[in-house]
Scaffold this motif. Sequence first.
Motif, PDB file in Angstrom:
ATOM      1  N   ARG A  33      12.256 -44.562 -12.912  1.00  0.00           N
ATOM      2  CA  ARG A  33      12.858 -45.882 -13.100  1.00  0.00           C
ATOM      3  C   ARG A  33      13.690 -45.866 -14.369  1.00  0.00           C
ATOM      4  O   ARG A  33      13.229 -45.414 -15.405  1.00  0.00           O
ATOM      5  CB  ARG A  33      11.775 -46.942 -13.176  1.00  0.00           C
ATOM      6  N   LEU A  34      14.909 -46.379 -14.249  1.00  0.00           N
ATOM      7  CA  LEU A  34      15.803 -46.511 -15.389  1.00  0.00           C
ATOM      8  C   LEU A  34      16.249 -47.958 -15.483  1.00  0.00           C
ATOM      9  O   LEU A  34      16.538 -48.590 -14.473  1.00  0.00           O
ATOM     10  CB  LEU A  34      17.038 -45.616 -15.227  1.00  0.00           C
ATOM     11  N   PHE A  35      16.311 -48.476 -16.690  1.00  0.00           N
ATOM     12  CA  PHE A  35      16.764 -49.836 -16.929  1.00  0.00           C
ATOM     13  C   PHE A  35      18.146 -49.752 -17.581  1.00  0.00           C
ATOM     14  O   PHE A  35      18.305 -49.117 -18.622  1.00  0.00           O
ATOM     15  CB  PHE A  35      15.774 -50.548 -17.851  1.00  0.00           C
TER      16      PHE A  35
ATOM     17  N   THR B 224       9.683 -45.040 -16.335  1.00  0.00           N
ATOM     18  CA  THR B 224       8.643 -44.156 -15.818  1.00  0.00           C
ATOM     19  C   THR B 224       9.286 -42.987 -15.096  1.00  0.00           C
ATOM     20  O   THR B 224      10.463 -43.017 -14.756  1.00  0.00           O
ATOM     21  CB  THR B 224       7.729 -44.877 -14.811  1.00  0.00           C
ATOM     22  N   GLY B 225       8.479 -42.002 -14.807  1.00  0.00           N
ATOM     23  CA  GLY B 225       8.974 -40.852 -14.066  1.00  0.00           C
ATOM     24  C   GLY B 225       9.901 -40.006 -14.911  1.00  0.00           C
ATOM     25  O   GLY B 225      10.097 -40.247 -16.091  1.00  0.00           O
TER      26      GLY B 225
ATOM     27  N   PHE C 225      19.391 -43.013  -6.839  1.00  0.00           N
ATOM     28  CA  PHE C 225      18.827 -44.254  -7.370  1.00  0.00           C
ATOM     29  C   PHE C 225      19.400 -45.451  -6.634  1.00  0.00           C
ATOM     30  O   PHE C 225      20.544 -45.427  -6.184  1.00  0.00           O
ATOM     31  CB  PHE C 225      19.147 -44.395  -8.866  1.00  0.00           C
ATOM     32  N   ARG C 226      18.594 -46.490  -6.549  1.00  0.00           N
ATOM     33  CA  ARG C 226      19.030 -47.765  -5.966  1.00  0.00           C
ATOM     34  C   ARG C 226      18.594 -48.870  -6.923  1.00  0.00           C
ATOM     35  O   ARG C 226      17.449 -48.869  -7.378  1.00  0.00           O
ATOM     36  CB  ARG C 226      18.385 -47.967  -4.608  1.00  0.00           C
TER      37      ARG C 226
ATOM     38  N   LEU D  24      16.889 -49.560 -12.019  1.00  0.00           N
ATOM     39  CA  LEU D  24      17.245 -48.555 -11.011  1.00  0.00           C
ATOM     40  C   LEU D  24      15.996 -47.755 -10.676  1.00  0.00           C
ATOM     41  O   LEU D  24      15.296 -47.285 -11.566  1.00  0.00           O
ATOM     42  CB  LEU D  24      18.327 -47.619 -11.555  1.00  0.00           C
ATOM     43  N   VAL D  25      15.733 -47.592  -9.376  1.00  0.00           N
ATOM     44  CA  VAL D  25      14.552 -46.867  -8.915  1.00  0.00           C
ATOM     45  C   VAL D  25      15.002 -45.687  -8.053  1.00  0.00           C
ATOM     46  O   VAL D  25      15.841 -45.848  -7.173  1.00  0.00           O
ATOM     47  CB  VAL D  25      13.618 -47.793  -8.098  1.00  0.00           C
ATOM     48  N   SER D  26      14.429 -44.515  -8.329  1.00  0.00           N
ATOM     49  CA  SER D  26      14.815 -43.322  -7.561  1.00  0.00           C
ATOM     50  C   SER D  26      14.244 -43.406  -6.159  1.00  0.00           C
ATOM     51  O   SER D  26      13.212 -44.020  -5.902  1.00  0.00           O
ATOM     52  CB  SER D  26      14.314 -42.054  -8.250  1.00  0.00           C
TER      53      SER D  26
END
Length: 183
Positions: A93-95, A115-116, A124-125, A173-175
């Motif tokens: 997860r990226l912010f 995380t991750g 990413f979405r 953003l979540v992978s």
Amino acid sequence: MTDRLPRFQRCRGALERFAPLAWMKSNSETNGITHLVEPPTIGWRFSEPDAGGEGPHDLSITSDQDFCVAASEDIVLIIDALAAQPAPPTAARLFVFQIARASADVLVCVAESFTGEAQVGMVFRPVGLPDVEGRLTALSWYPPRPETQRRGPLAKVTLMGKGVGRIGRKELLVSLPGADAHE
């Protein structure tokens, strides 16, 4: 039709029908980052030790030992059921902290890692934009600086793909494990 009050205010009003509250705490109804609904947790203490009276009006949860025993047995079953489930794949997860440059299919931004482990090549979405996804094509972590109060490390990130230029600041953003970006 009237707007409903937030859960905290509705709960406070319901409890104060029995006695004044010394304090009350409740989590938010939605997560401030993901905007997803969260399960409720509420705690309170009446201002008087015997508030609510005796018998059916006593709201002290420990006074109902049958309920407490059943809840203790239930939590063991819930934990066992969770432990028996296969673990989901770990998502990175990226912010999005800051937008550096964007076009319709390219986004260059500063992101904060939650995380991750983000890696080049991952797809990413953004949460809340199901029709937008992009492949991470460049990643450069900034060295940690002790004077900052950031929750996680910052990185310069480049995403390429369908609609990534629509991603804005403060997006999560979540992978997508094992997914390929749509070309």
